[in-house]
Design a protein around this motif. Structure first.
Motif, short mmCIF file in Angstrom:
data_model
loop_
_atom_site.label_atom_id
_atom_site.label_comp_id
_atom_site.label_asym_id
_atom_site.label_seq_id
_atom_site.Cartn_x
_atom_site.Cartn_y
_atom_site.Cartn_z
N UNK A 98 0.82 -1.21 0.00
CA UNK A 98 0.00 0.00 0.00
C UNK A 98 0.86 1.26 0.00
N UNK A 99 2.01 1.21 0.65
CA UNK A 99 2.90 2.38 0.65
C UNK A 99 3.37 2.68 -0.78
N UNK A 100 3.87 1.67 -1.47
CA UNK A 100 4.38 1.89 -2.83
C UNK A 100 3.26 2.24 -3.81
N UNK A 101 2.08 1.69 -3.56
CA UNK A 101 0.97 1.92 -4.48
C UNK A 101 0.44 3.35 -4.39
N UNK A 102 0.33 3.87 -3.17
CA UNK A 102 -0.37 5.15 -2.99
C UNK A 102 0.56 6.34 -2.72
N UNK A 103 1.79 6.09 -2.33
CA UNK A 103 2.71 7.19 -2.05
C UNK A 103 3.46 7.57 -3.32
N UNK A 104 3.79 8.83 -3.42
CA UNK A 104 4.62 9.29 -4.53
C UNK A 104 6.02 8.74 -4.36
N UNK A 105 6.54 8.12 -5.41
CA UNK A 105 7.87 7.52 -5.35
C UNK A 105 8.75 8.11 -6.45
N UNK A 128 4.00 -1.35 -12.45
CA UNK A 128 2.71 -0.71 -12.78
C UNK A 128 2.91 0.80 -12.92
N UNK A 129 3.79 1.36 -12.10
CA UNK A 129 3.99 2.82 -12.07
C UNK A 129 5.11 3.27 -13.02
N UNK A 130 5.62 2.33 -13.82
CA UNK A 130 6.64 2.64 -14.85
C UNK A 130 7.90 3.28 -14.26
N UNK A 131 8.36 2.75 -13.13
CA UNK A 131 9.58 3.24 -12.51
C UNK A 131 10.80 2.48 -13.06
N UNK A 132 11.96 3.11 -12.94
CA UNK A 132 13.20 2.40 -13.23
C UNK A 132 13.52 1.54 -12.01
#
Length: 394
Positions: A98-105, A128-132
């Motif tokens: 939930x932290x990674x899903x909803x917090x800005x990273x 899912x969030x297209x991060x490196x």
């Protein structure tokens, strides 16, 4: 200043190689002008009990050396009961999801593996969030778990773990492996995946040899680290033969075998093995200055694993008595930093101890000086980070 996040299951004030390794990475990234943050569980390792400052809290945000550390809720446990251990892993997994899903990273995230479930959840959400996603692999799971008999091959848990493993390798943008064996293993399934060697080099900031050999004292061999089943320190205490030698064994650490080791030492006829408990890292290094040789044992040769103690103590100038097999043997031999004994071959170990016992302190001092000078170049974290930066890893 570019931001980067590190996801890890361990971080100081927790003790041990894993926490030290991640802190070292975070500090080096900060020194290279990154704004670094870390997400990890509330501090509880190695005892599986929340440290007093984290008890009664759901999450904590703190600053450590200008690094933002976000600690999430966990139900901590080191219980031998499998269901309790699974509950503990799932508790932090849920918090992390939930932290990674909803917090800005940040755009770039380093994910530590193992634990495999945590790295799977992290890579899943971050993809899912297209991060490196920079996957930092220190041990090969589930392969290591099977070799340690912690996981039965072809069981449901094993097959699930294989799925997690392949998923994270596939979805990671690139991979850091602590050994050449890890990189070879990844390339067997994903030959095109970008992989880079990232050794667990320390950063002692020690520019001259500080070890002090004490004349007219026995040669003092030491083990410092986790006292778990994989390390085999209890068996080492049972089978090492020191009675007629000019050698002592000193043990520092904590873990599952601690009480049994203490009981065994209390029954010694000759006081040749000494237990000192767990020490904070800086105090430990001060205590070790008057000791002579670091022993690095493993009960089983684990493919892909390279004990960080080789780099930790070699770079301080200690000769390494390596008793763990695998790629660690090559590192000790190629860098000429000590002796190699085949895993679990106590006959060979005890023969080698006879020859070590005959060394003079003058000879040991010469070895320490040569090892210290050699490792300043070969075990250099700054050189390694510079290479990775040039290759746009971070």
């Amino acid at each position: 200043m570019e931001e980067i996040l590190i996801v890890s299951n361990y971080y100081p004030p927790e003790k041990g190689a894993a926490a030290n390794r991640i802190e070292q990475l975070a500090l080096k990234l900060k020194q290279n002008n990154y704004k670094v943050s870390v997400v990890c569980p509330l501090g509880n390792y190695p005892k599986g009990i929340l440290f007093p400052e984290y008890q009664g809290k759901f999450s904590v945000t703190e600053q450590r050396d200008e690094i933002t550390v976000k600690r999430l809720w966990i139900y901590p446990s080191v219980s031998k009961n499998l269901l309790v251990r699974i509950l503990s892993i799932l508790s932090f997994s849920l918090s992390l999801f939930f932290y990674l899903l909803f917090k800005k990273t940040p755009k770039k995230v380093i994910v530590q593996s193992p634990p495999l479930l945590l790295s799977f959840i992290s890579v899943l959400v971050l993809s899912w969030k297209n991060k490196k996603v920079i996957l930092n692999i220190s041990d090969l799971w589930p392969l290591a778990a099977v070799e340690l008999n912690a996981l039965k091959e072809n069981s449901f848990s094993h097959k699930s773990s294989l799925f997690f493993e392949r998923f994270i390798y596939n979805k990671a943008t690139l991979i850091l492996g602590q050994s050449n064996e890890i990189i070879s293993h990844i390339h067997t399934n994903f030959p095109e995946k970008k992989c880079y060697l990232y050794r667990n080099f320390p950063d002692h900031k020690t520019y001259q040899l500080e070890l002090e050999s004490l004349e007219k004292q026995p040669i003092k061999i030491f083990y410092a680290g986790l006292l778990g089943i994989a390390q085999g320190v209890l068996e080492l205490c049972e089978k090492i033969e020191l009675n007629d030698l000019n050698i002592e064994l000193h043990i520092f650490g904590d873990g599952a075998e601690k009480k049994t080791i203490e009981a065994l030492i209390s029954m010694q006829k000759q006081q040749k093995i000494f237990f000192h408990g767990m020490m904070e890292r800086k105090k430990l290094h001060e205590t070790l200055k008057t000791l002579d040789i670091a022993i690095v044992p493993l009960k089983t040769r684990i493919y892909g694993s390279v004990p960080s103690k080789i780099f930790e103590y070699g770079s301080l100038g200690f000769p390494i008595l390596y008793f763990g097999g695998g790629e660690g043997e090559t590192i000790v031999e190629d860098n000429r930093i000590g002796w190699v004994i085949p895993v679990e071959n106590y006959n060979e170990l005890n023969k080698k101890l006879i020859s070590i016992s005959d060394l003079s302190k003058f000879e040991l001092d010469g070895m320490k000086k040569e090892i210290f000078e050699r490792t300043q170049e070969t075990f250099n974290l700054d050189y390694q980070m510079s290479y990775l930066m040039k290759n746009d890893v971070f």
